[in-house]
Enzyme design. Structure first.
Site, PDB file in Angstrom:
ATOM      1  N   TYR A  65       0.898  -1.155   0.000  1.00 40.20           N
ATOM      2  CA  TYR A  65       0.000   0.000   0.000  1.00 40.20           C
ATOM      3  C   TYR A  65       0.928   1.195   0.000  1.00 40.20           C
ATOM      4  O   TYR A  65       1.668   1.400   0.961  1.00 40.20           O
ATOM      5  CB  TYR A  65      -0.874   0.017   1.253  1.00 40.20           C
ATOM      6  CG  TYR A  65      -2.115  -0.839   1.158  1.00 40.20           C
ATOM      7  CD1 TYR A  65      -2.946  -0.768   0.053  1.00 40.20           C
ATOM      8  CD2 TYR A  65      -2.466  -1.685   2.197  1.00 40.20           C
ATOM      9  CE1 TYR A  65      -4.087  -1.547  -0.022  1.00 40.20           C
ATOM     10  CE2 TYR A  65      -3.611  -2.468   2.116  1.00 40.20           C
ATOM     11  CZ  TYR A  65      -4.415  -2.385   1.014  1.00 40.20           C
ATOM     12  OH  TYR A  65      -5.546  -3.150   0.931  1.00 40.20           O
ATOM     13  N   ASP A  79      -6.375  -0.838  -6.159  1.00 44.16           N
ATOM     14  CA  ASP A  79      -7.848  -0.808  -6.151  1.00 44.16           C
ATOM     15  C   ASP A  79      -8.429  -0.452  -4.790  1.00 44.16           C
ATOM     16  O   ASP A  79      -9.606  -0.623  -4.545  1.00 44.16           O
ATOM     17  CB  ASP A  79      -8.407  -2.164  -6.623  1.00 44.16           C
ATOM     18  CG  ASP A  79      -8.005  -3.314  -5.692  1.00 44.16           C
ATOM     19  OD1 ASP A  79      -7.273  -3.071  -4.704  1.00 44.16           O
ATOM     20  OD2 ASP A  79      -8.415  -4.456  -5.964  1.00 44.16           O
ATOM     21  N   HIS A 120     -10.143  -7.162  -5.312  1.00 44.43           N
ATOM     22  CA  HIS A 120      -9.940  -7.168  -3.867  1.00 44.43           C
ATOM     23  C   HIS A 120     -10.920  -8.125  -3.175  1.00 44.43           C
ATOM     24  O   HIS A 120     -11.404  -7.870  -2.077  1.00 44.43           O
ATOM     25  CB  HIS A 120     -10.126  -5.748  -3.320  1.00 44.43           C
ATOM     26  CG  HIS A 120      -9.150  -5.355  -2.254  1.00 44.43           C
ATOM     27  ND1 HIS A 120      -8.019  -4.615  -2.506  1.00 44.43           N
ATOM     28  CD2 HIS A 120      -9.126  -5.580  -0.926  1.00 44.43           C
ATOM     29  CE1 HIS A 120      -7.365  -4.388  -1.378  1.00 44.43           C
ATOM     30  NE2 HIS A 120      -8.021  -4.981  -0.396  1.00 44.43           N
TER      31      HIS A 120
HETATM   32  N1  FMN Z   1      -5.472  -6.905  -0.459  1.00 46.92           N
HETATM   33  C1  FMN Z   1      -4.418  -6.074  -0.367  1.00 46.92           C
HETATM   34  O1  FMN Z   1      -3.878  -5.679  -1.397  1.00 46.92           O
HETATM   35  N2  FMN Z   1      -3.947  -5.673   0.867  1.00 46.92           N
HETATM   36  C2  FMN Z   1      -4.507  -6.070   2.032  1.00 46.92           C
HETATM   37  O2  FMN Z   1      -4.054  -5.711   3.109  1.00 46.92           O
HETATM   38  C3  FMN Z   1      -5.637  -6.907   1.949  1.00 46.92           C
HETATM   39  N3  FMN Z   1      -6.261  -7.320   3.070  1.00 46.92           N
HETATM   40  C4  FMN Z   1      -7.305  -8.180   2.975  1.00 46.92           C
HETATM   41  C5  FMN Z   1      -7.913  -8.623   4.135  1.00 46.92           C
HETATM   42  C6  FMN Z   1      -8.929  -9.546   4.056  1.00 46.92           C
HETATM   43  C7  FMN Z   1      -9.574 -10.011   5.319  1.00 46.92           C
HETATM   44  C8  FMN Z   1      -9.352 -10.054   2.807  1.00 46.92           C
HETATM   45  C9  FMN Z   1     -10.437 -11.078   2.711  1.00 46.92           C
HETATM   46  C10 FMN Z   1      -8.762  -9.605   1.651  1.00 46.92           C
HETATM   47  C11 FMN Z   1      -7.736  -8.663   1.709  1.00 46.92           C
HETATM   48  N4  FMN Z   1      -7.120  -8.201   0.560  1.00 46.92           N
HETATM   49  C12 FMN Z   1      -6.070  -7.340   0.658  1.00 46.92           C
HETATM   50  C13 FMN Z   1      -7.539  -8.710  -0.772  1.00 46.92           C
HETATM   51  C14 FMN Z   1      -6.777  -9.994  -1.101  1.00 46.92           C
HETATM   52  O3  FMN Z   1      -5.428  -9.728  -1.346  1.00 46.92           O
HETATM   53  C15 FMN Z   1      -7.358 -10.673  -2.334  1.00 46.92           C
HETATM   54  O4  FMN Z   1      -7.385  -9.765  -3.396  1.00 46.92           O
HETATM   55  C16 FMN Z   1      -8.755 -11.249  -2.108  1.00 46.92           C
HETATM   56  O5  FMN Z   1      -8.891 -11.754  -0.812  1.00 46.92           O
HETATM   57  C17 FMN Z   1      -9.033 -12.369  -3.109  1.00 46.92           C
HETATM   58  O6  FMN Z   1     -10.319 -12.849  -2.972  1.00 46.92           O
HETATM   59  P1  FMN Z   1     -10.707 -14.173  -2.139  1.00 46.92           P
HETATM   60  O7  FMN Z   1     -10.707 -13.767  -0.704  1.00 46.92           O
HETATM   61  O8  FMN Z   1     -12.061 -14.493  -2.656  1.00 46.92           O
HETATM   62  O9  FMN Z   1      -9.682 -15.231  -2.448  1.00 46.92           O
END
Ligand code: FMN
Length: 483
Positions: free
Chosen positions: A241, A269, A367
């Protein structure tokens, strides 16, 4: 000098705000305005011990990174530390804590778990409400979240038969780094909310299974702790980030580079938080459950419950909202030699722009449906990219994430040209429910499912999976999408 509780308690307001964390006293008066989660949550604990709300969500180096040495005032005295230990041991358990304890005792044995859905089911039972709300939440009415997964049901296989597959090898590389399967862990914040060991469960589980972990900028352990838990041959990527202040962003990049992280996934995003209502409602739910006992959602940097942003809001409050292809990518290239991947591409045109900007890869992602509601399902975007700009796949690596829960999902994406796919929630659920062994179990389930699908498709290696082996269908003419 050691501090008495009485002395600390005098510093309980905006003019002078001290808190105790793990028996150490900190002067956070100046930090109040800088705290990403807002000042209200700190002021709630002003003059008191804040350890129990601080620990589950902050990495161990957060205090050192954010406060000057002079703001670290030293330890509490012996009486105070005895009192705090006693207070902690006598603390009445909340209803949610009691529920979690009971659910943990009733967890099915791991050998009864045969799918990722089974793991998620256990996680739902054993996760604290706050953690489940944060992990499971998605934007608005969760349309994109649901469609991410549903998109896979529109793609059917056209298997080849009469091909030798008794030896089937699902291994591949990501940015040149070996991986046992075409999958990786997506960076997701706050693993400690679900399990005391947090991200390290994932690191250890991935080490033995030869899977690459992308570590979130907002991990609940320090980047150094996670790197230290990895094995010497293990590959870690870093999800960035980007801070709006280039100098602060640079420090973060240099830190992970020195720690041996092997690639930067720049998230694009999430420049503002999505509207995640399950997460926003969480403190009120807990509040009601405790019949009037105020229980705050102190998630990630302690979200101010009045801000209406939920846990996510606090985490990205300082992010750069003015990133551009022209400015940000050259800047990133100028400060790091690591491969750069753009995480959060949501349409074909931006995939092409990323390619022109010369990055090493893109992660097509919305995301996990947590940001822009009605953002396109990544599999559909991958399909359109493959159809409209197949040349892109020869110039950089393309990955997708979002809704991947089965080996067949992985194989479909691989057929369409994804070098690998990321999973977010499944790893959080697995480590929360069963720790490191849960992570290994998850990977072994996917391995079995991927190999089975490959063999039944007539593919002995990943390179045998080609675009002609999947077809997009829409059984309902009324909803047939225009391609
Ligand atoms: N994406 C980021 O780029 N940075 C993060 O800190 C971040 N935190 C997340 C926290 C949670 C609880 C979840 C569920 C997702 C987060 N994401 C974050 C998105 C994930 O990197 C990813 O794009 C997403 O979880 C993929 O979808 P899925 O959960 O259906 O596999």
């Amino acid at each position: 000098m050691p501090w008495s509780l009485q002395e600390v308690s005098k510093h309980n307001n905006v003019q002078s705000c001290w808190v105790i964390i793990k028996n150490q006293v900190y002067d956070v008066t100046e930090f109040l305005q800088e705290h990403p989660g807002g000042s209200a949550i700190i002021l709630k604990y002003a003059g008191r011990d804040a350890t129990s709300v601080y620990e589950p969500i902050h990495p161990s180096d957060a205090l050192d990174k954010n406060l000057s040495p002079s703001q670290h005032l030293g330890p509490v005295d012996a009486d105070a530390s005895r009192y705090l230990a006693q207070e902690e041991s006598l603390k009445r358990k909340t209803k949610d804590e009691i529920r979690v304890e009971q659910a943990m005792k009733k967890r099915p044995l791991l050998n009864r778990i045969i799918s990722l859905a089974d793991i998620e089911e256990v996680a739902k039972q054993v996760l604290p409400h706050k953690a489940m709300s944060y992990y499971s939440s998605a934007a608005d009415d969760k349309i994109s979240f649901k469609e991410n997964a549903r998109a896979f049901s529109r793609f059917f296989f056209k298997a080849r038969v009469m091909r030798p597959v008794s030896r089937c090898d699902p291994s591949t590389t990501i940015l040149g780094f070996k991986t046992a399967l075409p999958i990786f862990v997506c960076g997701a914040a706050l693993a400690k909310l679900g399990h005391p060991l947090g991200e390290i469960n994932i690191t250890r589980g991935c080490a033995s299974s030869q899977i690459i972990q992308m570590v979130s900028s907002n991990a609940s352990l320090s980047y150094a702790e996670i790197a230290a838990a990895s094995s010497p041959s293990q590959t870690l990527f870093f999800q960035l980030y980007k801070h709006k202040d280039d100098a602060i962003a640079l420090k973060r990049i240099q830190e992970v580079e020195q720690l041996g992280y092997k690639a930067i996934f720049l998230t694009v995003d999430a420049i503002v938080p999505g509207n995640r209502e399950t997460d926003i409602k969480s403190p009120w739910f807990l509040d009601d459950q405790e019949n009037g006992t105020k229980v705050y959602n102190d998630g990630e940097g302690a979200a101010d419950t009045n801000s209406g942003l939920g846990t996510a809001g606090a985490l990205i409050v300082n992010d750069d909202r003015d990133m551009t292809w022209e400015k940000t990518i050259p800047w990133l290239r100028s400060v790091t030699k690591l491969p750069i991947v753009i995480k959060g591409i949501q349409r074909v045109e931006d995939a092409v722009l990323a390619c022109e900007a010369g990055v090493d890869g893109i992660l097509i992602s919305n995301h996990g449906g947590r940001q822009l509601e009605f953002s396109f399902p990544p599999l559909e975007t991958l399909y359109r990219l493959r159809t409209q700009h197949p040349e892109v796949f020869n110039k950089m690596e393309v990955y997708i994430d979002g809704g991947i829960r089965r080996g067949t999902d992985v194989v479909k994406a691989a057929c369409l040209g994804a070098k690998a796919v990321g999973l977010g929630r499944p790893f959080l659920y697995a480590q929360s429910a069963y720790g490191e062994t849960g992570v290994r179990k998850l990977i072994s389930i996917l391995e079995r499912e991927i190999v089975t699908a490959m063999q039944l498709m007539g593919a002995a290696k990943i390179a045998d999976l080609t675009p002609d082996m999947v077809e997009r269908v829409d059984w309902n003419p009324a909803t047939r999408a225009k391609l």
